[in-house]
Motif scaffolding. Sequence first.
Motif, short mmCIF file in Angstrom:
data_model
loop_
_atom_site.label_atom_id
_atom_site.label_comp_id
_atom_site.label_asym_id
_atom_site.label_seq_id
_atom_site.Cartn_x
_atom_site.Cartn_y
_atom_site.Cartn_z
N GLN A 298 0.79 -1.23 0.00
CA GLN A 298 0.00 0.00 0.00
C GLN A 298 0.83 1.28 0.00
N TYR A 299 2.14 1.17 -0.05
CA TYR A 299 2.98 2.36 -0.02
C TYR A 299 4.40 2.03 -0.46
N ILE A 300 5.18 3.09 -0.63
CA ILE A 300 6.62 2.96 -0.88
C ILE A 300 7.31 3.23 0.45
N SER A 301 8.22 2.35 0.82
CA SER A 301 8.99 2.52 2.05
C SER A 301 10.39 3.02 1.73
N PHE A 302 10.86 3.94 2.53
CA PHE A 302 12.25 4.42 2.46
C PHE A 302 12.83 4.16 3.84
N TYR A 303 13.79 3.22 3.90
CA TYR A 303 14.36 2.79 5.18
C TYR A 303 15.61 3.60 5.49
N LEU A 304 15.59 4.22 6.64
CA LEU A 304 16.70 5.02 7.16
C LEU A 304 17.18 4.30 8.42
N MET A 305 18.26 3.56 8.30
CA MET A 305 18.64 2.64 9.35
C MET A 305 19.62 3.21 10.37
N ARG A 306 20.03 4.46 10.21
CA ARG A 306 20.94 5.09 11.18
C ARG A 306 20.14 5.89 12.20
N SER A 307 20.26 5.50 13.46
CA SER A 307 19.52 6.20 14.51
C SER A 307 20.01 7.64 14.67
N ASP A 308 21.30 7.89 14.46
CA ASP A 308 21.80 9.26 14.63
C ASP A 308 21.21 10.20 13.59
N VAL A 309 21.04 9.73 12.37
CA VAL A 309 20.44 10.57 11.33
C VAL A 309 18.96 10.78 11.62
N ARG A 310 18.26 9.74 12.04
CA ARG A 310 16.85 9.90 12.40
C ARG A 310 16.69 10.93 13.52
N GLU A 311 17.56 10.85 14.52
CA GLU A 311 17.48 11.79 15.64
C GLU A 311 17.79 13.22 15.18
N ALA A 312 18.77 13.40 14.31
CA ALA A 312 19.13 14.72 13.82
C ALA A 312 18.00 15.36 13.01
N PHE A 313 17.17 14.53 12.39
CA PHE A 313 16.08 15.02 11.55
C PHE A 313 14.71 14.86 12.23
N ALA A 314 14.70 14.67 13.52
CA ALA A 314 13.46 14.40 14.24
C ALA A 314 12.38 15.45 13.95
N GLU A 315 12.75 16.70 13.90
CA GLU A 315 11.77 17.77 13.67
C GLU A 315 11.17 17.66 12.27
N ARG A 316 11.99 17.44 11.27
CA ARG A 316 11.49 17.32 9.89
C ARG A 316 10.73 16.02 9.66
N LEU A 317 11.05 14.99 10.40
CA LEU A 317 10.38 13.70 10.25
C LEU A 317 9.07 13.63 11.04
N ALA A 318 8.88 14.55 11.98
CA ALA A 318 7.73 14.50 12.88
C ALA A 318 6.40 14.47 12.14
N GLY A 319 6.27 15.16 11.05
CA GLY A 319 5.01 15.20 10.33
C GLY A 319 4.84 14.12 9.28
N GLN A 320 5.80 13.23 9.19
CA GLN A 320 5.79 12.18 8.18
C GLN A 320 5.13 10.91 8.71
N ASP A 321 4.63 10.08 7.80
CA ASP A 321 4.12 8.75 8.14
C ASP A 321 5.36 7.88 8.31
N MET A 322 5.69 7.55 9.55
CA MET A 322 6.96 6.90 9.81
C MET A 322 6.81 5.75 10.80
N GLY A 323 7.50 4.65 10.48
CA GLY A 323 7.62 3.54 11.41
C GLY A 323 8.91 3.71 12.19
N LYS A 324 9.37 2.67 12.82
CA LYS A 324 10.60 2.77 13.63
C LYS A 324 11.77 3.27 12.80
N GLY A 325 11.95 2.75 11.61
CA GLY A 325 13.09 3.15 10.80
C GLY A 325 12.75 3.42 9.35
#
Length: 125
Positions: free
Chosen positions: A64-91
């Motif tokens: 039902q969707y395209i997934s883009f996997y971002l497997m680095r926790s440090d990058v996810r944390e650095a982009f937390a504000e920009r990712l907040a409004g996105q449909d996001m799973g754990k990674g």
Amino acid sequence: MVRSEAKDVAGYLAEVPEERRDALTKLRELCRAELAGFDEVMAYGMPAYERDGAAEIAFASQKQYISFYLMRSDVREAFAERLAGQDMGKGCLRFRKTEAIDYDLVRDLLRATATATAAGPGEVC
């Protein structure tokens, strides 16, 4: 398509639904342009980008969707504000419509991943 048996990314893209092919091809082009020094491989039935044998980025056409996997926790944390409004799973980011893919955000995530040290402070899941 959740798990492909394709031997390479070109084969993977050839078998995805036509309405998603352009978007997935663009994701591949961004990955190849921004992830210098990474190896493009098929892992777990989807295109992945590895550095030192560890996959740090991947993408897939899900049911039902395209997934883009971002497997680095440090990058996810650095982009937390920009990712907040996105449909996001754990990674992963989920894009339910191809026209909703934020390619600028994806490019910025790829650049941050590329510049993070392989051993970095972040964990690769």
